[in-house]
Design an enzyme around this catalytic site. Sequence first.
Site, PDB file in Angstrom:
ATOM      1  N   TYR A   1     -29.001 -60.720  34.586  1.00 57.99           N
ATOM      2  CA  TYR A   1     -27.549 -60.701  34.749  1.00 57.99           C
ATOM      3  C   TYR A   1     -27.113 -59.261  34.513  1.00 57.99           C
ATOM      4  CZ  TYR A   1     -22.597 -61.260  33.651  1.00 57.99           C
ATOM      5  OH  TYR A   1     -21.230 -61.117  33.621  1.00 57.99           O
TER       6      TYR A   1
ATOM      7  N   ASP B   1     -27.677 -62.375  39.099  1.00 55.76           N
ATOM      8  CA  ASP B   1     -26.420 -61.738  39.458  1.00 55.76           C
ATOM      9  C   ASP B   1     -26.595 -60.233  39.294  1.00 55.76           C
ATOM     10  OD1 ASP B   1     -23.846 -60.884  39.828  1.00 55.76           O
ATOM     11  OD2 ASP B   1     -22.950 -62.141  38.275  1.00 55.76           O
TER      12      ASP B   1
ATOM     13  N   HIS C   1     -19.318 -68.810  40.853  1.00 50.03           N
ATOM     14  CA  HIS C   1     -20.468 -68.484  41.700  1.00 50.03           C
ATOM     15  C   HIS C   1     -21.037 -69.773  42.276  1.00 50.03           C
ATOM     16  CE1 HIS C   1     -21.170 -64.227  40.166  1.00 50.03           C
ATOM     17  NE2 HIS C   1     -20.279 -64.700  39.319  1.00 50.03           N
TER      18      HIS C   1
END
Length: 633
Positions: free
Chosen positions: A157, A197, A298
Amino acid sequence: MRILSWNINGIRTLPKYHPWNTFESFQGVLDELKADVICFQEMKSARAGLPRDVALPGPYHSFFSFPVSKGGYSGVAVYVDSRKVIPLKAEEGLSGKLQPKPPFSPDERISPSYPYPHQIDLYATEDGEVPTSFDALDAEGRGLVVDFGLFVLINVYCPNETSEARLSFKMNYHIMLQERVRKLVEEEHRQVIVVGDINVCASPMDHCDGHLPSNVATFYDHPARAWFHKWLSPNGPMIDIVRQFHPDRKGLFTCWNMKLQARETNYGTRVDYILVTKGLLPWIAHGDIQPSLKGSDHCPIYIDLRHEITLESGEILSLHEAMKQTPGLKEPPRIAAKFWDEFSGKQTVLSSFFGKHAVSKQKGDTPPSSTPAPTPGSGADRATATSLPSPDAPTDTPVAASPVVTQSISSPPPPPPEPPLKPPQTTRPSSFISSTQKRKSSENASSTKSKKLKQQTKGQVSIASFFGKPSASSSSSHTKQSPQEVIEIEDDPPARTSTNEGDCDQLDADYRLALALAEDTDRSPAPGSPSSSQAQPPSSQNKAAWSNLFAPVPPPKCTVHNEPTRLYTVNKQGPNKGKTFYICSRPVGPGYDKGKGERLRDEVDHQYRCNYFKWASEVRKEAMRERERERTK
């Protein structure tokens, strides 16, 4: 085998959406995703607050990385279905510095060497300083590395650029990730899959406004986009596998701003990726996104691996064999959650004292209060010691407090124990004390109610008194107001000037109108009086006036679409926090009007939200003026 990645925006947020709120356990959520390896980002939890059901969901082996100091922030997780595959090794972080207790042995480590700051060129801060270690980058719980034999999976992330000062942190994390992958590929000759991500758009096609002429020319000027563009194929070693399966698909977005209703019109960005090295391409059968799955801002992305491939020599190699899934492999790596002390039985957690098991144990072990006390010296007497001394014990000997005190659930709580050095005193039973206190409290309540009734029956209260200006005592005792149900946003509204004078004028206008209506009602003759037949009945007029006074103000209409606007609340810290305003109710979309300062006029698309804005206090003030004019006609 399916590998899935999803930024869930909080492990506690997911069960609030359908269909995840229909499952009784977290295992049901994982089963519904229909993947064998599930990678989550933004867990927004901490190890101490992780529910057991989430940490140990049935047959899934779980691995977590949480921030060192921040709670409810960042965090990544990897769930592996042990019925399909078991990882060989696992590590937390990318730098190799995050070690369990005891630390990993060389055989437990995935790599023999890790990135070092002095070996690579890092991004300087605003002050021109370059970090000398990766400790801060790995301290936010942003990375997990899991070895599956055939490939090394990296779940990340990456930081978001929330401010200019955060840009160097973001860029250095990208550089550390790139160096970690380079060592695995070039020095160890491993295949790598990077999921998660990345918080970067790879190309203008991956941004909702990337097609606008003002953005195309300067798209790669941002350092993060320039770095990502060089790291991806054909310039770099990593292949954007989902885009490779859908090279021309527009709107392949994975993230939307939910506060702007951006998902309704697919006004989003693609910042979630699955990146693979070239040697894994024969194994990958398909890859795509799942925008229909709700539960976060998301959506999930996934790839499917083939069960077997045919080598150039003609030999058939199965995925199970390539991932080194030997018959003796049963246990996951040591950092799996099942080996944590709180879940392996080595540590007693506080929640165990308040579960159903603890209640049933107390019921079975503790005798009821009506049974006679056990004989002194017995084990039951030591286990259920009370604060009252035994009659046979000498009064000058202090009574030691027992370390464990259990009470019957049906009996009332005993009085607090006396200090050990004081002689015992004769006290009444606790049940009697509780009943006396109940009688006193009921008497006090009844006397209070009677006083209130006496105060309320002193003459008829006029309706006009409810609209008088409150006294200091009453205003200080009633300071809480019920908030209006609106939609909260974090962003600042468009810059407009506002003062408190408008709000005061609005309140004075409401007060004057209400007081006038109340006086008209008080002056109206009572029914049956001699003058009631001669007076004109003002009830219909007053009723209409009262209805107008308390009627909700209708939302204004925007100037471009002439449609009702929508009410929002400023939730960001500042002078306008808590204030409400109206903006266009249409959803945002490519080319929506952000304002003259942020959107060129020739790029505005009027089918989406316009730039209408008005404070709710101004709308209320205009509505009251209109009602006052209608009343005085």
